[in-house]
Design a protein around this motif. Structure first.
Motif, short mmCIF file in Angstrom:
data_model
loop_
_atom_site.label_atom_id
_atom_site.label_comp_id
_atom_site.label_asym_id
_atom_site.label_seq_id
_atom_site.Cartn_x
_atom_site.Cartn_y
_atom_site.Cartn_z
N ARG A 1 14.82 -29.83 17.22
CA ARG A 1 14.80 -31.15 16.56
C ARG A 1 14.07 -31.03 15.23
N PRO A 2 14.45 -31.85 14.24
CA PRO A 2 13.76 -31.81 12.95
C PRO A 2 12.25 -31.93 13.14
N GLY A 3 11.52 -31.11 12.42
CA GLY A 3 10.06 -31.07 12.56
C GLY A 3 9.59 -29.92 13.44
N ASP A 4 10.46 -29.40 14.30
CA ASP A 4 10.09 -28.24 15.12
C ASP A 4 9.81 -27.03 14.23
N ARG A 5 8.99 -26.11 14.74
CA ARG A 5 8.65 -24.91 13.99
C ARG A 5 9.43 -23.71 14.53
N ILE A 6 9.65 -22.74 13.65
CA ILE A 6 10.41 -21.53 13.99
C ILE A 6 9.48 -20.33 13.88
N VAL A 7 9.42 -19.56 14.94
CA VAL A 7 8.47 -18.46 15.06
C VAL A 7 9.23 -17.19 15.43
N GLY B 1 22.76 -29.19 16.15
CA GLY B 1 23.16 -30.16 15.13
C GLY B 1 22.05 -30.45 14.13
N VAL B 2 21.34 -29.41 13.70
CA VAL B 2 20.23 -29.55 12.75
C VAL B 2 20.38 -28.53 11.63
N GLY B 3 19.50 -28.61 10.63
CA GLY B 3 19.38 -27.56 9.63
C GLY B 3 18.07 -26.81 9.83
N MET B 4 17.88 -25.75 9.03
CA MET B 4 16.63 -25.01 9.10
C MET B 4 16.22 -24.60 7.69
N MET B 5 14.91 -24.54 7.46
CA MET B 5 14.38 -24.03 6.20
C MET B 5 13.38 -22.93 6.55
N ILE B 6 13.68 -21.72 6.10
CA ILE B 6 12.75 -20.62 6.38
C ILE B 6 12.17 -20.09 5.07
N ASP B 7 11.03 -19.42 5.19
CA ASP B 7 10.34 -18.86 4.03
C ASP B 7 10.53 -17.36 3.98
N GLU B 8 11.14 -16.87 2.93
CA GLU B 8 11.37 -15.43 2.80
C GLU B 8 10.06 -14.64 2.93
N SER B 9 9.01 -15.16 2.29
CA SER B 9 7.75 -14.41 2.24
C SER B 9 7.05 -14.39 3.60
N ALA B 10 7.44 -15.27 4.50
CA ALA B 10 6.77 -15.33 5.81
C ALA B 10 7.40 -14.40 6.83
N ILE B 11 8.59 -13.86 6.52
CA ILE B 11 9.32 -13.07 7.51
C ILE B 11 8.77 -11.65 7.53
N VAL C 1 12.54 -26.64 11.45
CA VAL C 1 13.82 -27.30 11.66
C VAL C 1 13.84 -28.57 10.81
N VAL C 2 14.97 -28.81 10.13
CA VAL C 2 15.10 -30.00 9.28
C VAL C 2 16.39 -30.74 9.65
N ALA C 3 16.44 -31.99 9.24
CA ALA C 3 17.69 -32.75 9.42
C ALA C 3 18.68 -32.28 8.36
N ASP C 4 19.92 -31.97 8.75
CA ASP C 4 20.94 -31.55 7.79
C ASP C 4 22.31 -31.71 8.44
N PRO C 5 23.08 -32.66 7.93
CA PRO C 5 24.40 -32.89 8.55
C PRO C 5 25.33 -31.68 8.42
N HIS C 6 25.02 -30.77 7.49
CA HIS C 6 25.87 -29.58 7.34
C HIS C 6 25.41 -28.42 8.23
N HIS C 7 24.24 -28.59 8.88
CA HIS C 7 23.68 -27.55 9.76
C HIS C 7 23.45 -26.24 9.03
N PHE C 8 23.02 -26.35 7.78
CA PHE C 8 22.77 -25.13 7.01
C PHE C 8 21.40 -24.54 7.36
#
Lengths: 353, 353
Positions: free
Chosen positions: B179-185, B254-264, B321-328
């Motif tokens: 869900r939007p607001g969830d974190r990815i680890v 049915g969500v989008g995601m935003m990740i940080d290149e520098s954090a991977i 996790v972010v809201a994104d109707p395109h699921h990008f």
């Protein structure tokens, strides 16, 4: 097996071309092409809620009881044969290995290894056949995997199915329970599967009417278990045929066996084909047959239950378990003598299942 | 898998020659040669009471709970690579697919498809490695199958493993719960497995120190589940890498995601190898990694539990996790911009698992 339902067109663009398309390495990549193949073929054809969930594993609520688990890979050549194909065979074979424990089959997994260049249309034919066989057997293919290897690194399609089922409380069938005096029973004619596959390989005219016996036996097994409390062991005589199956049980139980050649049911066309091909039908694979070992007091009830079932109408008592420190399987022949029926020691029919 | 213990010498004559012997078609026949291979290799190495029973299925007493079931075929080339081989990989990969549901892995089946001519000594090395990995993971290979195909109809050895495990009551992890607001680890450095296999394929000198991360993650998962009640979903980024796994979850939920290149997290040697080989490490397969999606309130506890575990010491928060109707899936890059991280659309590294 990932199988989301929504937005297929949006995610994948053009749909799969089942008329002219072929499997490419990208279909095994884990990426977009694989997700499309799963969506538009596997999840659609094998349609059930576990696949639709799209996780890498199925989570299942099971009834109480002991769990039976079995696995088989199918590498049959050719992929399509009279009476079936690798898809239906991969369901029947694994359902039967579960059923031989007396268990009720519940769920299958399916792992496909596909050679690049394999026609998508043929793959769909195989998956649809698998779906039909699973539906008829009352089971679901709940999880799967697709791998693609380069041209020349496999042979069309190989399928692994692994099955689970529930063994009823108190039932214990096992190959080590045969005792001298027990009777040996088979549910019908031997050799049909092997000869049907060979007829397709060799384009033998005389064998055209012979169709594989490939079938799911779990329903017959339920009837047999209910009829014969003294049932000791069931086994399906696939690779290596009836001869090898009997030798396995003899070895596991530490007994010998004496069977009657004249009592073993065989279609005349199968017998004739075997003679022409130089095959001994006792070693030819079956895919809808089972051998049962049963205490003598229950064998009449057992046979009656079998002959009343469509998959056991040619059932026959073929011999008995005897004491033998060498664990030999012997056969009374038509000429009043007897001979040892040994293990299959080479390979007379490779890739029959 | 038939595996009687007694009278092996008597039944089979000369023992298998693991120094110079090779697999022949007869080893897949169902007859004497196959029984010998099972006795002297599979049952001996994978040693457990279910295989020793010698039936075509294992009957298992399971603890209470929901059953997780998963299957994978392994077609990796080469069969032996820095940090593992197809045998250990076939255990780790399937154990991990079970563990990603939060289940405790219990049992595996193993189906071998072997090309005629394959050296018996190499097969023993693979089976022993499988046995070691299963022992280390606390699971048993309870049932199996061996098929042999002609030379040129496979590529050495393919292995299917299917696994079952028990999901603790009340636990529900699934790819559709982000869900939007969830974190990815993630639990550590990406790309090690793919680069280790590539280094072996290409004899790249610079990559000699890179070892596959292949490992069984179920113990780490238990720790994570205990630490973070708001854990939504776990998935191991194997084929298609982290990028594809994130796209799968985004699509399922049915969500989008935003990740940080520098954090991977990535080893410098892996990053350099990928650059040289023209690979994007986000798409390179891992075999001892997992991606977790977790509610924001539990992410600190989750990360702490991971970094205290040997298989999570480089764990990192990589995005949300972010809201994104395109699921990008989008990634913030080093230059302050962002780009779409799409599905893998071709195949950059075939036969990596």
């Amino acid at each position: 097996m990932s199988a989301p339902q929504a937005r297929t067109k949006r995610t994948f663009g053009r749909p799969l071309n089942f008329k002219r398309g072929v499997i490419e390495l990208a279909h095994g990549s884990g990426g977009r092409a694989m997700a499309q193949l799963i969506d538009e073929l596997f999840a659609k054809s094998l349609n059930n809620p576990w696949l639709a969930q799209g996780n890498d594993q199925a989570c299942l609520d099971l009834p109480a009881g002991r769990l039976a688990m079995t696995t088989d890979s199918y590498v049959i050549s050719p992929l399509f044969f009279p009476g079936g194909d690798i898809g239906s065979l991969a369901v029947h074979g694994t359902v039967n290995d579960i059923a031989m424990s007396g268990a009720r089959p519940l769920h299958l997994s399916a792992g496909f290894i596909i050679e690049a260049g394999f026609p998508l249309g043929e793959l769909r034919r195989i998956v649809d056949s698998m779906a039909g066989a699973a539906h008829d057997a009352g089971i679901s293919v709940v999880t799967g995997d697709t791998k693609v290897v380069e041209r020349g690194k496999a042979d069309g399609v190989f399928i692994n199915t692994t099955g689970i089922g529930i063994v009823p409380d108190g039932l214990h069938l096992s190959g080590d329970l045969a005792r001298p005096g027990d009777r040996i029973v088979i549910n019908g004619n031997i050799g049909d599967h092997g000869v049907a596959v060979m007829s397709k390989r060799t384009d033998l005219d005389f064998a055209v009417s012979i169709v594989s016996d490939s079938a799911a036996l779990h329903d017959l097994v339920q009837v047999m278990v209910a009829a014969a409390p003294e049932l000791r062991c069931l086994r399906d005589p696939t690779r290596g045929g009836v001869a090898t199956t009997l030798n396995e049980i003899a070895r596991q139980s530490g007994v010998g066996m004496m069977i009657d050649e004249s009592a073993i049911p065989i279609q005349p066309g199968v017998a004739a084909s075997c003679e022409l091909l130089g095959l001994d039908p006792l070693y030819v694979a079956n895919e809808g047959k089972l051998v049962a070992v049963c205490g003598p007091q229950d064998v009449e009830k057992l046979l009656e239950s079998m002959t009343n079932h469509p998959l056991g109408k040619n059932a026959a008592l073929i011999g008995e378990v005897v004491a033998d420190p060498h664990h030999f399987v012997r056969m009374r022949t038509g000429f009043g003598g007897s001979r040892v029926v040994d293990w299959l020691s080479s390979e007379q029919l490779p890739r029959i299942c």
